[in-house]
Enzyme design. Structure first.
Site, PDB file in Angstrom:
ATOM      1  N   TYR A 149      55.901 -22.294  25.010  1.00  0.00           N
ATOM      2  CA  TYR A 149      55.176 -21.022  24.983  1.00  0.00           C
ATOM      3  C   TYR A 149      56.184 -19.868  24.836  1.00  0.00           C
ATOM      4  CZ  TYR A 149      51.270 -23.951  26.268  1.00  0.00           C
ATOM      5  OH  TYR A 149      50.319 -24.933  26.252  1.00  0.00           O
ATOM      6  N   ALA A 205      49.444 -33.994  39.151  1.00  0.00           N
ATOM      7  CA  ALA A 205      48.327 -33.597  38.289  1.00  0.00           C
ATOM      8  C   ALA A 205      47.399 -34.780  38.065  1.00  0.00           C
ATOM      9  CB  ALA A 205      48.848 -33.050  36.967  1.00  0.00           C
ATOM     10  N   ARG A 206      47.868 -35.784  37.306  1.00  0.00           N
ATOM     11  CA  ARG A 206      46.999 -36.911  36.974  1.00  0.00           C
ATOM     12  C   ARG A 206      46.525 -37.659  38.213  1.00  0.00           C
ATOM     13  NH1 ARG A 206      51.141 -39.079  32.437  1.00  0.00           N
ATOM     14  NH2 ARG A 206      52.522 -38.101  33.963  1.00  0.00           N
TER      15      ARG A 206
END
Length: 414
Positions: A183, A357-358
């Site tokens: 980004y 996260a997962r």
């Protein structure tokens, strides 16, 4: 930074409070920022609220809402939320829900730079650290990018500061400035993207000047009320990209500027997406792409993907150790944490927190189970099919648990 700890003591540390600037977390297990696909037309949905509320109820100390754009042009795609007056109320509903369970909420504030798929921009070309050919544009039809001017950078830093203020007004306890994954801010930090010949290009310290300016503006805006975190990459995972030595120097600069904590990640969205997850994306991630140019680009990327002999836990550890050795400020280890043993190892290595996260998508209450069971192991298989599911009507879901009901994803958070 602390020395080695015995396993039981390390797990006790993982469930002890952690002070970050003006806030204190109830433990050291946090939910990392991921794209949930739960903000249709840019409005945080009831599904997004419930997603983060379940993780807060499940024991996490801090849950991170991903990709909160700092301006209209900062969005990567149209269904990405922007921190503005229109989203303040639904975001407040989300943070209130998280707070009811004793957890804290963080808004990840970001600008996509040239990594954008928006149909319209206010500039002729997407902004980035340098101009020229836009690799992402080969997929989006924006084939060239524009180098940011001094005026552009100053305006963008002000947008980050304003977004942080809006996050505070919406009840967020922390903001995480996204400086990784390809980004805008990582486009300045990355030697792959930054080819400037002025003060903002060249050495690692010069490439970090604009991200440091953004950090300072955000700290000045909300640093007395909110924890200000930065997410950086410990490796870009591609030849000629940033490495752990670069990350260690960047971390030292961010520490000197006053960041309250760094979240360590890695990989790039275009060049090394597999590095983000420690394993490849499933084939359906490519097969289900409608745009033929994007599909072809993803197939080409597959050719450069390294061979994986199964998923490797703690896959960023070797790189993250170098950052840990370089700084004293709090660091969050991220990458392949899916068991109590992994949490213990991170604490023993001197990291102050761990990000999942997962594992939390598979089991939102996993943090509470980590506290109860010394041998807890997540049922997540790291198949990465959840990455594909973010584009389904119900938003991101674990395929082992079934798809989400799409109805809550059509209703603004309230």
């Amino acid at each position: 930074m602390t020395g080695p700890r015995e396993p039981a003591k390390a797990m006790t540390t993982a469930f002890s409070p952690l002070t970050l600037g003006p806030i204190t977390l109830r433990n050291r297990v946090i939910k990392s920022a991921t794209n949930e696909g739960m903000a249709p037309r840019g409005v945080p949905s009831q599904a997004l609220l419930k997603h983060h509320e379940c993780i807060a109820a499940g024991g996490a100390a801090l849950t991170t809402v991903a990709y909160c754009a700092v301006s209209p042009d900062a969005r990567t795609f149209v269904d990405q939320p922007q921190l503005d007056s229109a989203t303040r109320t639904p975001f407040r509903a989300l943070t209130d829900a998280v707070h009811r369970h004793g957890a804290a909420a963080s808004a990840q504030i970001t600008h996509g730079g040239c990594f954008t798929f928006l149909p319209d921009l206010s500039t002729r070309r997407p902004l980035s650290s340098s101009g020229g050919l836009n690799k992402v544009g080969l997929m989006s039809g924006r084939f060239f990018k524009q180098a940011m001017s001094e005026r552009d950078m100053d305006a963008c830093a002000a947008q980050f500061a304003q977004a942080a203020r809006l996050a505070r007004e919406a009840g967020f306890d922390a903001v995480e400035i996204h400086m990784g994954h390809g980004y805008l801010l990582s486009q300045f930090l990355s030697p792959l993207y930054n080819h400037r010949r002025d003060a903002y290009g060249g050495s690692t310290a010069q490439r970090a000047l604009f991200p440091l300016r953004v950090l300072r503006r955000v700290l000045d805006a909300v640093g007395r009320d909110c924890a200000v975190l930065c997410k950086i990459g410990v490796t870009e995972g591609v030849k000629g990209g940033g490495n752990a030595e670069d990350a260690a120097e960047i971390a030292q600069l961010l520490e000197a500027e006053g960041a309250h904590m760094l979240v360590l990640s890695g990989g790039m969205n275009v060049e090394s997406v597999w590095q983000l997850f420690g394993s490849p994306l499933p084939d359906e991630a490519r097969a289900n792409v409608e745009n033929p140019v994007v599909r072809a680009a993803m197939r080409l990327q597959k050719l450069t993907e390294p061979r994986f002999d199964g998923f490797r836990e703690m896959y960023f550890l070797e790189h993250s150790r170098k950052v840990r050795a370089a700084v004293n400020l709090p660091l969050t280890y991220l990458g392949g944490v899916r068991s109590a043993a992994n949490v213990v190892q991170a604490m023993q290595e001197g990291f102050d927190a761990v990000a999942l996260a997962r594992a939390l998508l598979f089991e939102p209450g996993f943090v509470n189970r980590l506290r109860r069971e010394a041998d807890a192991v997540s049922g997540c298989t790291s198949c990465n099919r959840c990455v594909v599911s973010m584009y389904t009507p119900g938003g991101t879901a674990c395929v082992l648990q079934g798809e989400n009901d799409p109805a809550p994803n059509r209703v603004p958070a309230a």
